[in-house]
Design a protein around this motif. Sequence first.
Motif, PDB file in Angstrom:
ATOM      1  N   GLN A 131       0.821  -1.212   0.000  1.00 32.64           N
ATOM      2  CA  GLN A 131       0.000   0.000   0.000  1.00 32.64           C
ATOM      3  C   GLN A 131       0.856   1.265   0.000  1.00 32.64           C
ATOM      4  OE1 GLN A 131      -3.779   0.725   0.438  1.00 32.64           O
ATOM      5  NE2 GLN A 131      -3.407  -0.980  -0.948  1.00 32.64           N
ATOM      6  N   HIS A 137      -3.436   7.806  -4.400  1.00 35.58           N
ATOM      7  CA  HIS A 137      -3.629   7.402  -3.012  1.00 35.58           C
ATOM      8  C   HIS A 137      -4.711   8.291  -2.405  1.00 35.58           C
ATOM      9  CE1 HIS A 137      -0.549  10.610  -2.745  1.00 35.58           C
ATOM     10  NE2 HIS A 137      -1.014  10.847  -1.520  1.00 35.58           N
ATOM     11  N   MET A 177      -6.135   4.191   1.086  1.00 34.49           N
ATOM     12  CA  MET A 177      -6.084   3.187   0.028  1.00 34.49           C
ATOM     13  C   MET A 177      -5.130   3.640  -1.065  1.00 34.49           C
ATOM     14  SD  MET A 177      -9.802   1.720  -1.102  1.00 34.49           S
ATOM     15  CE  MET A 177      -9.734   0.072  -1.803  1.00 34.49           C
ATOM     16  N   LEU A 178      -4.267   2.732  -1.490  1.00 28.97           N
ATOM     17  CA  LEU A 178      -3.497   2.943  -2.714  1.00 28.97           C
ATOM     18  C   LEU A 178      -4.282   2.317  -3.851  1.00 28.97           C
ATOM     19  CD1 LEU A 178      -0.805   3.793  -4.121  1.00 28.97           C
ATOM     20  CD2 LEU A 178      -0.045   1.434  -3.766  1.00 28.97           C
ATOM     21  N   LEU A 179      -4.539   3.085  -4.901  1.00 30.33           N
ATOM     22  CA  LEU A 179      -5.301   2.608  -6.050  1.00 30.33           C
ATOM     23  C   LEU A 179      -4.376   2.521  -7.258  1.00 30.33           C
ATOM     24  CD1 LEU A 179      -8.451   4.892  -5.617  1.00 30.33           C
ATOM     25  CD2 LEU A 179      -8.152   2.545  -4.793  1.00 30.33           C
ATOM     26  N   ILE A 216      -9.903  -5.762  -4.510  1.00 33.19           N
ATOM     27  CA  ILE A 216      -9.133  -5.666  -3.271  1.00 33.19           C
ATOM     28  C   ILE A 216      -8.838  -7.079  -2.754  1.00 33.19           C
ATOM     29  CG2 ILE A 216     -10.161  -3.435  -2.652  1.00 33.19           C
ATOM     30  CD1 ILE A 216     -11.884  -4.912  -0.589  1.00 33.19           C
ATOM     31  N   GLY A 224      -5.276  -3.672   0.301  1.00 32.32           N
ATOM     32  CA  GLY A 224      -6.024  -2.529   0.807  1.00 32.32           C
ATOM     33  C   GLY A 224      -7.472  -2.923   1.046  1.00 32.32           C
ATOM     34  N   PRO A 225      -8.232  -2.045   1.696  1.00 33.04           N
ATOM     35  CA  PRO A 225      -7.808  -0.763   2.266  1.00 33.04           C
ATOM     36  C   PRO A 225      -7.128  -0.924   3.618  1.00 33.04           C
ATOM     37  CG  PRO A 225     -10.144  -1.104   2.677  1.00 33.04           C
ATOM     38  CD  PRO A 225      -9.687  -2.276   1.842  1.00 33.04           C
ATOM     39  N   SER A 274      -6.299  -2.534  -5.511  1.00 34.23           N
ATOM     40  CA  SER A 274      -5.697  -2.016  -4.286  1.00 34.23           C
ATOM     41  C   SER A 274      -5.067  -3.179  -3.530  1.00 34.23           C
ATOM     42  CB  SER A 274      -6.750  -1.323  -3.415  1.00 34.23           C
ATOM     43  OG  SER A 274      -6.146  -0.742  -2.272  1.00 34.23           O
ATOM     44  N   SER A 295      -1.073   5.412 -10.512  1.00 35.21           N
ATOM     45  CA  SER A 295      -1.564   5.277  -9.143  1.00 35.21           C
ATOM     46  C   SER A 295      -2.180   6.557  -8.603  1.00 35.21           C
ATOM     47  CB  SER A 295      -0.421   4.837  -8.223  1.00 35.21           C
ATOM     48  OG  SER A 295       0.548   5.863  -8.118  1.00 35.21           O
TER      49      SER A 295
END
Length: 356
Positions: free
Chosen positions: A26, A42, A55-57, A107, A75-76, A72, A40
């Motif tokens: 993450q 965040h 969350m890192l997307l 996720i 994540g989250p 992710s 990305s």
Amino acid sequence: MKFVVDGDKNQYTDFIKSHPKGHILQSLEWAQVKEENWRSMHVMVEDEGRIRASMLLLLRPLPLVGKYMIYSPRGPVCDMCDFETLKFLVENVKKLAKKHGAIMLKIDPDISIKDREAVNNLKKLGFIQNLEALNFEAIQPRFVFRLDITPSLDELLARFHHKTRYNIRLAQKKGVRVRLGSREDLKEFHRIMEITGIRDGFVVRSLEYFERMYDCLKPKGFMELALAEYDRKVIAGIICLFFGQKCWYLYGASSNEHRNVMPNYLLQWEMIKLAKERGCTLYDFRGVSGDLNPENPLYGLYRFKKGFSGEFTEFVGEYDLVFSPLWYTIFQKGVPVFRDLRRKLTLVLKKAKMKL
């Protein structure tokens, strides 16, 4: 509550480093590792001046269709039983995803299968379980061994299976030497990784990928390469990632020669010791199969990791939030076929290359 996109990077990093569910995958540095194929964002949920969730997307375009998938990894990062915060986070991520033309959000959170409240919260928000993966069908492993390394080294060693202790001492007695590697050592590690992949039937990432990992993670102290040498030759190697108070065993490689001097056991022990030195409390051995039948080709990996007496942990697996049912169905049917064909072709080509 306030939803923040690409906010303060230090604030984001500090939050996931200190959170019980924080994970290296993450991190913003991991996003840099993946930036060749993924872009990305965040996001964070703030409430009264403090972060409650993040969350890192990772966004990846799907070939030919002009659509995206969002992933992710692990994540989250939040209290998954805090439904109101989780709902606020997911609803805002959903708006963001649709704005970017995403067909789905995937996720695979750091949640034990035993945490039924968290699972029920995901289902209430519309997530569906992607697949019941027993082996390594998913992106991240569903089954892992995790070792609490807060006890003393003597206590840890005493808890290992007697055969594991024997193999560690055998490697030491035979003169196996473990050292930390440099960026230049990645070439030799990758060469051995290729041998391991052909032997065990998996596709190995490129040398350039490992070099990018090193460049993104090593300067922050988030990555270490360790090599085992015997008779002046590198015979095995390991890559571990460090973040907050956790350490993950990410990659391991061993040559076909001198496997009888048990370098992999000593490598794990030396990295456990290094993790303790750096203040880690958890050592994650990462993936094993959930099929515990001794006839399973992956059972040897399970037995090896089990010998260090970590806790066998099953995560909830992958959950998807679907925005476009049609494209999602096409994605679900097409991707496994493509990956299997690519894996088989790659292994055939590499085996042919090794024979030349």
